[in-house]
Design a protein around this motif. Structure first.
Motif, PDB file in Angstrom:
ATOM      1  N   ASP A 180      -5.687   8.724   6.488  1.00  0.00           N
ATOM      2  CA  ASP A 180      -6.612   9.678   6.215  1.00  0.00           C
ATOM      3  C   ASP A 180      -6.276  10.992   6.028  1.00  0.00           C
ATOM      4  OD1 ASP A 180      -6.323  10.767   8.807  1.00  0.00           O
ATOM      5  OD2 ASP A 180      -8.045   9.543   9.693  1.00  0.00           O
ATOM      6  N   GLN A 181      -7.035  11.937   5.717  1.00  0.00           N
ATOM      7  CA  GLN A 181      -6.587  13.380   5.664  1.00  0.00           C
ATOM      8  C   GLN A 181      -5.787  14.191   6.889  1.00  0.00           C
ATOM      9  OE1 GLN A 181     -10.033  15.569   4.516  1.00  0.00           O
ATOM     10  NE2 GLN A 181     -11.007  15.623   6.638  1.00  0.00           N
ATOM     11  N   ASN A 182      -6.093  13.623   7.925  1.00  0.00           N
ATOM     12  CA  ASN A 182      -5.405  14.002   9.131  1.00  0.00           C
ATOM     13  C   ASN A 182      -4.086  13.250   9.496  1.00  0.00           C
ATOM     14  OD1 ASN A 182      -7.415  16.027   9.698  1.00  0.00           O
ATOM     15  ND2 ASN A 182      -8.606  14.130  10.664  1.00  0.00           N
ATOM     16  N   ARG A 183      -3.705  12.285   8.527  1.00  0.00           N
ATOM     17  CA  ARG A 183      -2.479  11.521   8.796  1.00  0.00           C
ATOM     18  C   ARG A 183      -2.703  10.701   9.782  1.00  0.00           C
ATOM     19  NH1 ARG A 183       0.947  17.080   7.916  1.00  0.00           N
ATOM     20  NH2 ARG A 183       0.797  17.314   5.882  1.00  0.00           N
ATOM     21  N   HIS A 184      -3.853   9.844  10.112  1.00  0.00           N
ATOM     22  CA  HIS A 184      -4.230   8.937  10.895  1.00  0.00           C
ATOM     23  C   HIS A 184      -4.526   7.662  10.204  1.00  0.00           C
ATOM     24  CE1 HIS A 184      -5.201  12.499  13.707  1.00  0.00           C
ATOM     25  NE2 HIS A 184      -3.635  12.062  13.681  1.00  0.00           N
ATOM     26  N   TYR A 185      -4.547   6.583  10.938  1.00  0.00           N
ATOM     27  CA  TYR A 185      -4.874   5.269  10.573  1.00  0.00           C
ATOM     28  C   TYR A 185      -5.438   4.449  11.634  1.00  0.00           C
ATOM     29  CZ  TYR A 185      -0.466   2.850  11.771  1.00  0.00           C
ATOM     30  OH  TYR A 185       0.538   2.526  12.602  1.00  0.00           O
ATOM     31  N   ASN A 186      -6.669   3.758  11.723  1.00  0.00           N
ATOM     32  CA  ASN A 186      -7.150   2.802  12.595  1.00  0.00           C
ATOM     33  C   ASN A 186      -5.977   1.543  12.922  1.00  0.00           C
ATOM     34  OD1 ASN A 186      -8.664   1.054  14.321  1.00  0.00           O
ATOM     35  ND2 ASN A 186     -10.322   1.503  13.162  1.00  0.00           N
ATOM     36  N   ASN A 238     -10.158   7.177   1.687  1.00  0.00           N
ATOM     37  CA  ASN A 238      -9.087   6.706   2.753  1.00  0.00           C
ATOM     38  C   ASN A 238      -9.450   7.529   3.998  1.00  0.00           C
ATOM     39  OD1 ASN A 238      -8.896   9.734   1.626  1.00  0.00           O
ATOM     40  ND2 ASN A 238      -6.937   9.919   2.432  1.00  0.00           N
ATOM     41  N   ASN A 239     -10.498   8.415   4.066  1.00  0.00           N
ATOM     42  CA  ASN A 239     -11.141   8.775   5.299  1.00  0.00           C
ATOM     43  C   ASN A 239     -12.105   7.949   6.038  1.00  0.00           C
ATOM     44  OD1 ASN A 239      -9.809  11.243   5.331  1.00  0.00           O
ATOM     45  ND2 ASN A 239     -11.137  12.189   4.037  1.00  0.00           N
ATOM     46  N   HIS A 240     -12.233   6.864   5.285  1.00  0.00           N
ATOM     47  CA  HIS A 240     -13.062   5.775   5.845  1.00  0.00           C
ATOM     48  C   HIS A 240     -12.798   4.391   5.712  1.00  0.00           C
ATOM     49  CE1 HIS A 240     -15.684   9.441   5.068  1.00  0.00           C
ATOM     50  NE2 HIS A 240     -16.268   9.114   6.069  1.00  0.00           N
ATOM     51  N   ASP A 241     -11.405   4.292   6.221  1.00  0.00           N
ATOM     52  CA  ASP A 241     -10.736   3.064   6.009  1.00  0.00           C
ATOM     53  C   ASP A 241     -10.795   2.116   4.707  1.00  0.00           C
ATOM     54  OD1 ASP A 241     -10.306   3.459   8.706  1.00  0.00           O
ATOM     55  OD2 ASP A 241     -11.662   1.813   9.615  1.00  0.00           O
ATOM     56  N   GLY A 242     -10.653   2.952   3.628  1.00  0.00           N
ATOM     57  CA  GLY A 242     -10.701   2.162   2.401  1.00  0.00           C
ATOM     58  C   GLY A 242     -10.047   1.233   2.124  1.00  0.00           C
ATOM     59  N   VAL A 243      -8.806   1.331   2.781  1.00  0.00           N
ATOM     60  CA  VAL A 243      -7.681   0.182   2.422  1.00  0.00           C
ATOM     61  C   VAL A 243      -8.031  -1.002   3.312  1.00  0.00           C
ATOM     62  CG1 VAL A 243      -5.338  -0.720   2.671  1.00  0.00           C
ATOM     63  CG2 VAL A 243      -5.640   1.492   1.541  1.00  0.00           C
ATOM     64  N   LEU A 244      -8.199  -0.733   4.531  1.00  0.00           N
ATOM     65  CA  LEU A 244      -8.565  -1.826   5.592  1.00  0.00           C
ATOM     66  C   LEU A 244      -9.895  -2.497   5.251  1.00  0.00           C
ATOM     67  CD1 LEU A 244      -7.642  -0.127   9.077  1.00  0.00           C
ATOM     68  CD2 LEU A 244      -6.072  -1.179   7.547  1.00  0.00           C
ATOM     69  N   MET A 259      -7.968   3.886  -4.977  1.00  0.00           N
ATOM     70  CA  MET A 259      -8.831   4.578  -4.032  1.00  0.00           C
ATOM     71  C   MET A 259      -9.681   5.332  -4.413  1.00  0.00           C
ATOM     72  SD  MET A 259      -7.288   3.526  -1.340  1.00  0.00           S
ATOM     73  CE  MET A 259      -8.150   4.205   0.040  1.00  0.00           C
ATOM     74  N   GLN A 260     -11.034   5.364  -3.702  1.00  0.00           N
ATOM     75  CA  GLN A 260     -12.280   6.250  -4.466  1.00  0.00           C
ATOM     76  C   GLN A 260     -11.904   7.653  -4.621  1.00  0.00           C
ATOM     77  OE1 GLN A 260     -15.705   7.452  -1.914  1.00  0.00           O
ATOM     78  NE2 GLN A 260     -16.366   5.419  -2.508  1.00  0.00           N
ATOM     79  N   ASN A 261     -10.834   7.992  -3.676  1.00  0.00           N
ATOM     80  CA  ASN A 261     -10.375   9.477  -3.841  1.00  0.00           C
ATOM     81  C   ASN A 261      -9.153   9.657  -4.767  1.00  0.00           C
ATOM     82  OD1 ASN A 261      -9.516   8.098  -1.177  1.00  0.00           O
ATOM     83  ND2 ASN A 261      -7.998   9.605  -1.562  1.00  0.00           N
ATOM     84  N   THR A 274       0.875  -1.312  -0.084  1.00  0.00           N
ATOM     85  CA  THR A 274       0.062  -0.071   0.084  1.00  0.00           C
ATOM     86  C   THR A 274       0.803   1.454  -0.071  1.00  0.00           C
ATOM     87  OG1 THR A 274      -1.866   1.321   1.047  1.00  0.00           O
ATOM     88  CG2 THR A 274      -0.144   0.003   2.591  1.00  0.00           C
ATOM     89  N   ASP A 275       0.364   2.254  -0.802  1.00  0.00           N
ATOM     90  CA  ASP A 275       0.865   3.609  -0.706  1.00  0.00           C
ATOM     91  C   ASP A 275       0.552   4.177   0.535  1.00  0.00           C
ATOM     92  OD1 ASP A 275       1.794   6.261  -1.480  1.00  0.00           O
ATOM     93  OD2 ASP A 275      -0.370   6.714  -1.868  1.00  0.00           O
ATOM     94  N   VAL A 276       0.946   5.357   0.952  1.00  0.00           N
ATOM     95  CA  VAL A 276       0.663   5.860   2.512  1.00  0.00           C
ATOM     96  C   VAL A 276      -0.388   6.984   2.412  1.00  0.00           C
ATOM     97  CG1 VAL A 276       1.601   6.727   4.471  1.00  0.00           C
ATOM     98  CG2 VAL A 276       2.917   4.798   3.473  1.00  0.00           C
ATOM     99  N   ASP A 277       0.121   8.286   1.993  1.00  0.00           N
ATOM    100  CA  ASP A 277      -0.429   9.418   1.698  1.00  0.00           C
ATOM    101  C   ASP A 277      -1.522   9.289   0.784  1.00  0.00           C
ATOM    102  OD1 ASP A 277       1.117  11.071   3.692  1.00  0.00           O
ATOM    103  OD2 ASP A 277       2.644  10.350   2.528  1.00  0.00           O
ATOM    104  N   GLY A 278      -2.759   9.682   1.202  1.00  0.00           N
ATOM    105  CA  GLY A 278      -4.071   9.775   0.257  1.00  0.00           C
ATOM    106  C   GLY A 278      -4.624   8.276   0.073  1.00  0.00           C
TER     107      GLY A 278
END
Length: 272
Positions: free
Chosen positions: A17-23, A255-261, A236-238, A9-13
């Motif tokens: 998420d847009q706040n640079r966080h992940y679950n 990416n703001n709604h756990d798209g990869v996960l 990604m959808q975005n 996986t790529d990281v940013d975007g």
């Protein structure tokens, strides 16, 4: 359906998420499931290794990085592959870009083994973003005097011109570089034959994994070849249109709604 043996996986975007966080909790559980299923997890990014380690520090099970758009591949602190831009080529490109007002960026960086080199007179458009992405900055008076192993040249231009400028750079320096838009007004320049796709292929071959057995996620131009090369390319959808055009799948959520996960869960469940 071909069994997936590697997820990259790529990281940013993409992963963040847009706040640079992940679950972190959900992802840590997935990593355990991936290991049990014999699926390797790989970070594939244009960023330098130190930054990637810092991003994934909360989940220390992540130990494999295709950094610098494929220029540096590290697994459990062991460098498996390193592909450098020859020093004379680095110096020539720096001189030519800085001398051409049509190509000159706001800031130019050299990403090397011992630091990210920036001319002390240059200032980024976003100081906070630079501090976030680069934790190894070395200020110099002249980039053409830098002597280090250089994996990547990176520059900042107005965001609306980067695809056009990347094409111009590739035309200007044929068979010497591979320039690609990496988002946020940034262009990454690596060795001519290098990309995330090439780096990921080298890593997969060392593990006996075929391209058809890889799933990869991305959102921008520097992810395009990687998604086109693997068995399951996930945009990604975005993501931008060039990435979606080569993808086998577009994430149902961004990416703001756990798209990869969410897609990793589907892979683990055998649904894709």
């Amino acid at each position: 359906m071909t069994r997936i043996k590697m997820i990259a996986t790529d990281v940013d975007g993409t992963f963040l998420d847009q706040n640079r966080h992940y679950n972190q909790q959900r992802f840590a559980q997935q990593l355990q499931q991936l290991e049990a299923a014999g699926i390797r997890f790989v970070v594939a990014s244009g960023n330098h290794l130190g930054h990637l380690r810092r991003v994934f520090a909360p989940t220390p099970a992540v130990q494999t990085f295709v950094a610098e758009n494929g220029g540096l591949i590290v697994d459990h602190d062991q460098t498996l592959f390193a592909d450098l831009i020859p020093t004379p080529t680095v110096h020539q490109i720096v001189r030519d870009i800085l001398a051409d007002q049509a190509l000159r960026p706001r800031i130019l960086r050299l990403s090397g083994a011992h630091g990210t080199y920036i001319n002390r007179r240059d200032h980024p458009s976003d100081e906070a973003a630079q501090d976030y992405f680069f934790n190894n900055i070395v200020l110099v008076d002249d980039l053409t005097q830098v002597e280090d192993d250089i994996y990547k040249i990176n520059g900042e231009w107005p965001n609306e011109t980067i695809q056009h400028l990347a094409a111009q750079l590739n035309q200007r320096f044929p068979d010497q570089i591979n320039a690609m838009a990496s988002g946020f007004g940034s262009i990454d320049i690596v060795a001519a034959h290098m990309s995330k796709a090439i780096g990921l292929t080298q890593l997969a071959q060392s593990w006996g994994i075929a391209p058809a057995e890889i799933a990869a996620f991305g959102d921008n131009d520097n992810d395009r070849d990687m998604l086109a090369h693997v068995g399951l390319g996930v945009a990604m959808q975005n993501g931008n249109d060039s990435v979606k055009a080569v993808a086998n799948l577009i994430t149902p959520t961004d990416n703001n709604h756990d798209g990869v996960l969410n897609v990793i869960d589907a892979i683990l469940a055998g649904e894709v």
